[in-house]
Design a protein around this motif. Structure first.
Motif, PDB file in Angstrom:
ATOM      1  N   GLU A 241       0.848  -1.200   0.000  1.00  0.00           N
ATOM      2  CA  GLU A 241       0.000   0.000   0.000  1.00  0.00           C
ATOM      3  C   GLU A 241       0.883   1.249   0.000  1.00  0.00           C
ATOM      4  O   GLU A 241       0.608   2.227  -0.705  1.00  0.00           O
ATOM      5  CB  GLU A 241      -0.920  -0.002   1.225  1.00  0.00           C
ATOM      6  N   ILE A 242       1.944   1.202   0.787  1.00  0.00           N
ATOM      7  CA  ILE A 242       2.874   2.333   0.841  1.00  0.00           C
ATOM      8  C   ILE A 242       3.579   2.503  -0.507  1.00  0.00           C
ATOM      9  O   ILE A 242       3.778   3.632  -0.983  1.00  0.00           O
ATOM     10  CB  ILE A 242       3.887   2.144   1.987  1.00  0.00           C
ATOM     11  N   HIS A 244       2.401   1.800  -3.507  1.00  0.00           N
ATOM     12  CA  HIS A 244       1.478   2.399  -4.473  1.00  0.00           C
ATOM     13  C   HIS A 244       1.238   3.875  -4.167  1.00  0.00           C
ATOM     14  O   HIS A 244       1.107   4.690  -5.081  1.00  0.00           O
ATOM     15  CB  HIS A 244       0.167   1.618  -4.483  1.00  0.00           C
ATOM     16  N   ALA A 245       1.195   4.217  -2.878  1.00  0.00           N
ATOM     17  CA  ALA A 245       0.998   5.620  -2.512  1.00  0.00           C
ATOM     18  C   ALA A 245       2.200   6.471  -2.923  1.00  0.00           C
ATOM     19  O   ALA A 245       2.043   7.577  -3.453  1.00  0.00           O
ATOM     20  CB  ALA A 245       0.749   5.734  -1.006  1.00  0.00           C
ATOM     21  N   GLY A 263       8.906  -0.307   3.192  1.00  0.00           N
ATOM     22  CA  GLY A 263       7.507  -0.372   3.635  1.00  0.00           C
ATOM     23  C   GLY A 263       7.291  -1.457   4.667  1.00  0.00           C
ATOM     24  O   GLY A 263       6.570  -1.268   5.654  1.00  0.00           O
ATOM     25  N   ALA A 311       2.576   9.788   2.204  1.00  0.00           N
ATOM     26  CA  ALA A 311       2.369   8.523   1.508  1.00  0.00           C
ATOM     27  C   ALA A 311       1.713   7.491   2.424  1.00  0.00           C
ATOM     28  O   ALA A 311       0.817   6.746   2.004  1.00  0.00           O
ATOM     29  CB  ALA A 311       3.697   7.986   0.975  1.00  0.00           C
ATOM     30  N   VAL A 312       2.138   7.443   3.678  1.00  0.00           N
ATOM     31  CA  VAL A 312       1.540   6.508   4.639  1.00  0.00           C
ATOM     32  C   VAL A 312       0.060   6.836   4.843  1.00  0.00           C
ATOM     33  O   VAL A 312      -0.792   5.948   4.891  1.00  0.00           O
ATOM     34  CB  VAL A 312       2.298   6.540   5.974  1.00  0.00           C
ATOM     35  N   ALA A 315      -1.799   5.648   1.795  1.00  0.00           N
ATOM     36  CA  ALA A 315      -1.660   4.229   1.470  1.00  0.00           C
ATOM     37  C   ALA A 315      -2.950   3.405   1.533  1.00  0.00           C
ATOM     38  O   ALA A 315      -3.252   2.665   0.594  1.00  0.00           O
ATOM     39  CB  ALA A 315      -0.590   3.604   2.361  1.00  0.00           C
ATOM     40  N   THR A 318      -5.194   3.174  -1.542  1.00  0.00           N
ATOM     41  CA  THR A 318      -4.719   2.526  -2.764  1.00  0.00           C
ATOM     42  C   THR A 318      -5.234   1.104  -2.909  1.00  0.00           C
ATOM     43  O   THR A 318      -5.214   0.551  -4.010  1.00  0.00           O
ATOM     44  CB  THR A 318      -3.180   2.497  -2.821  1.00  0.00           C
TER      45      THR A 318
END
Length: 349
Positions: A241-242, A244-245, A263, A311-312, A315, A318
């Protein structure tokens, strides 16, 4: 039921077996074969193959549009099978195109940068981002260690990060099972864990035959874990997820495996800080990343603390519906910034 490749050939000089693999009547009865090659070593390999009835297609990129175009060519040409030769983008495009055309696909990896070699998933770019799309798993996998060794070593190190991140993905899946009642497949978990453990504590040189063989086998096994699960769950959790973010917010930052490693380490830091679990595993992952020259803090990938925190925070969006440590903790923006600061303080070099 897992769909395993008919053949997995990982060794020096393995590319020499591609002709016999493609001639296998379980794959192609009449030998009408297509070959998709990337912009790197793929074209060189294709030129060396003794496949008189094959047609070579150039793959320049990793988008849905390119994959659709290749799929149309494969379908209209009535090919019996296709070999995708190159890195992650080429193999992902070819997997999607083969699925679209309804023909078997052989993955020929020229680097070991991530676990997409044998996975039932293609990560392709389009205007809405870079989603993971379900595809048919390759029917055979060929990894020639000579070509892998000739590729930039950073790509090998990337594969290490992706393999080790399985441990974080498994922890997230098991958390979802406990908190959300999500079914957890024990065989898929075992495959994914064995893949990660095969790399986690290795201390031999990354360019050695033994290390590269173990890494190739680990990445293939990781793909098989996803096939068993019917999704990317055993190899993709908060860590991905991180990824992709970061890709959405800061395109061009680092690469997939390097982001997967950082990540996974951050996700374990959250488990240790807020749940009091995973300390030993967290330290093992950190030592593995450092030992193999992989990034461990945002500054190592060119991001500052605020950017990484953004980004976190982004995340979970995403992967809607996926439950990980990020969704479980549901930290506020200020708490995320605080945790990132503490993480950098703890692991900064």
């Amino acid at each position: 039921m897992v769909t395993a490749p008919l053949a997995i050939d990982v060794r020096e000089g393995a590319i020499g077996s591609l002709g016999s693999v493609l001639a296998d009547r379980r794959i192609a009865n009449e030998g009408r074969i297509a070959v998709a090659v990337g912009p790197g070593q793929g074209a060189q390999i294709a030129s060396e193959l003794d496949l008189p009835n094959c047609e070579v297609f150039q793959v320049d990129g990793g988008s849905v549009d390119i994959a659709n175009e290749l799929g149309k060519k494969l379908r209209s040409g009535a090919y019996e099978a296709v070999a995708g030769i190159g890195g992650g983008k080429t193999i992902d495009v070819t997997k999607f195109a083969a699925t679209m055309a309804g023909i078997p696909m052989v993955a020929v990896a020229t680097n070991l940068s991530h676990d997409g070699i044998a996975s039932p998933v293609s990560s392709l770019e389009h205007e809405g981002g870079k989603p993971s799309i379900g595809v048919t798993m390759p029917i055979a996998v060929v990894v020639d260690i000579d070509y892998v060794r000739a590729a930039p070593q950073r790509l090998v190190r990337s594969g290490i990060g992706d393999a080790v991140s399985n441990l974080s993905a498994i922890a997230d899946w098991e958390l979802a099972g406990t908190e959300q009642g999500e079914p957890v497949d024990g065989i898929a978990v075992t495959f994914a864990r064995v893949a990660a453990e095969a790399i986690l504590h290795r201390t031999d040189p990354v360019d050695s035959q033994e290390f590269l063989t173990s890494l190739a086998e680990a990445l293939v096994l990781s793909g098989m874990a996803m096939s068993v699960a019917g999704s990317s769950r055993p190899a993709s959790g908060a860590c991905h997820e991180i990824i992709h973010a970061i890709t959405e917010l800061y395109p061009g930052t680092s690469n997939h495996g390097e982001l997967a490693g950082i990540g996974a380490l951050y996700a374990y830091f959250l488990r240790s800080t807020y749940q009091g679990v995973g300390e030993t595993r967290m330290q093992s992952i950190r030592e593995c990343l450092l030992r193999n020259g992989l990034p461990v803090v945002p500054g190592d990938i060119g991001l500052n603390e605020e950017q990484f925190a953004q980004a976190v925070a982004r995340a979970p969006a995403t992967r809607p519906g996926r439950y990980t440590i990020l969704e479980h903790l549901d930290l506020s923006d200020s708490d995320i910034r605080k945790s990132v600061g503490e993480y950098v303080k703890a692991f900064g070099r």
